[in-house]
Design an enzyme around this catalytic site. Structure first.
Site, PDB file in Angstrom:
ATOM      1  N   ASP A 205      12.320 -15.251  20.594  1.00 47.71           N
ATOM      2  CA  ASP A 205      10.445 -13.823  20.428  1.00 47.71           C
ATOM      3  C   ASP A 205      11.742 -12.858  21.717  1.00 47.71           C
ATOM      4  O   ASP A 205      11.945 -11.489  21.072  1.00 47.71           O
ATOM      5  CB  ASP A 205       9.632 -14.019  20.151  1.00 47.71           C
ATOM      6  CG  ASP A 205       8.653 -14.594  19.544  1.00 47.71           C
ATOM      7  OD1 ASP A 205       9.043 -15.562  19.023  1.00 47.71           O
ATOM      8  OD2 ASP A 205       8.639 -13.501  18.548  1.00 47.71           O
TER       9      ASP A 205
ATOM     10  N   CYS B  21       8.843 -24.002  14.901  1.00 48.39           N
ATOM     11  CA  CYS B  21       8.306 -23.272  14.580  1.00 48.39           C
ATOM     12  C   CYS B  21       9.271 -22.694  13.391  1.00 48.39           C
ATOM     13  O   CYS B  21       9.211 -24.068  12.818  1.00 48.39           O
ATOM     14  CB  CYS B  21       8.386 -22.078  15.200  1.00 48.39           C
ATOM     15  SG  CYS B  21       7.215 -20.520  15.034  1.00 48.39           S
TER      16      CYS B  21
END
Ligand code: RUB
Length: 331
Positions: A202, A133
């Protein structure tokens, strides 16, 4: 009272992923709260509190998974409520919001830099690093290692369906770092040539499990099998106080149109009755994580609850008090 444009625009940008990445969305929300405070035109402190709570709610609900977003909002709102309870006048309350937001943004930026400093020490010259990512915290580590003269090579996964790996590749190239882009499905083949994996987060749960972009847990699995150390770079505001009280992290499910981009093909698949799922994040259990690099130092994932107690004791206590009050009401 009309909501500030900046709050609505920021919430939209976060939803549409024009602003993305856990750290960035947290800073954008703090910035929007400050803008809302500046734009408030009322004359009354009660009205101000209500209006700011409305702004906080709009921002909080813009994306569900990254805890950095509610943590940034709580950071500002906790200070606002404390000043409100102490009887501060409207102008002081406005000032409290603006300075708390600035404080959070400044802290967040310095935290990423600090993670870069600390994490880069674990990278050796000649290392091949793999990332998934697009994480500014993970990239800060790689960039700092490169800037301190270490010769490193990077494999970046494409990260389907949104392909944030392309952003990572562009950033690494612009810093002069040797990077190769691979399809996600090549992870287990390429891991044999990799010395270290580093990804962002996250949310870090109280048990040390890490929620990050979907595919992270597959990479962790491949790394474990190949005996490759797996590091997570995460600022302390990515740790979730609610998980201490048993709350489950919500995994965002995004639109099928991100998976099948061609509208005609998507329509055809739908006509054929094909269901498309698009979970955006996954959970890597603590046993697959070598260490979490925070701005306060390196911790084993199992120490996540200690970080939470130290950093978010107040948030946990407030939430626990609310739950107890609810239980008493029912009883
Ligand atoms: C981004 C993603 C990142 C983390 C950490 O997902 O999973 O790894 O948010 O990023 P999305 P950072 O693109 O869906 O937002 O270190 O920049 O906070």
């Amino acid at each position: 009272m009309r909501m500030a444009q900046e709050v609505l625009r920021t919430a939209d940008d976060i939803k549409a992923m024009r602003v993305r990445g856990a750290g960035r969305i947290a800073r954008a929300a703090a910035r929007a709260l400050a803008a809302a405070a500046k734009a408030f035109e009322g004359k009354n402190r009660d009205e101000f509190l209500k209006y700011m709570e409305g702004a906080a709610e709009i921002l909080r609900s813009s994306r569900p998974t990254a805890v950095s977003l509610p943590n940034a909002i709580s950071y500002v709102m906790f200070r606002l409520r404390r000043a409100y309870d102490a009887g501060a006048p409207l102008e002081d309350l406005r000032e409290v919001v603006i300075s708390a937001a600035e404080e959070f943004i400044d802290y967040s930026r310095r935290a990423v830099e600090m993670i870069g400093e600390i994490g880069s020490k674990f990278i050796r010259s000649g290392d091949v690093v793999m990332t998934h990512c697009n994480s500014s915290a993970a990239l800060a580590v790689i960039r700092k290692a490169h800037e301190s003269g270490k010769d490193i090579k990077v494999y970046a996964t494409e990260t389907r369906p949104k392909c944030q790996g392309y952003i990572t590749t562009r950033q690494l190239l612009s810093w002069g770092i040797d990077v190769k882009l691979i399809p996600d499905s090549a992870m287990r083949v390429v891991i044999r040539r990799v010395d270290k994996v580093i990804v962002g987060a996250d949310t870090v749960a109280a048990n040390g499990a890490v929620v990050n972009k979907v595919g992270t847990s597959m990479l962790a699995l491949a790394a474990k099998e190949a005996n490759v150390p797996f590091y997570v770079a995460a600022e302390t505001y990515k740790f979730s106080p609610a998980t201490v009280l048993g709350e489950i992290v919500v995994i965002e499910e995004r639109s099928p149109g991100e998976v099948v981009r061609d509208a005609d093909r998507l329509a055809l698949l739908r006509k054929l009755g094909v269901t498309i799922r698009n979970p955006s994040f996954d959970i890597t259990p603590p046993g697959y994580i070598t260490a979490i690099i925070t701005e306060k130092g390196l911790i084993p994932p199992q120490a996540a609850s200690l970080v939470l107690k130290e950093e978010y004791g107040w948030a946990i206590a407030t939430e626990a008090a609310r739950i107890f009050a609810e239980i008493e009401e029912v009883a």
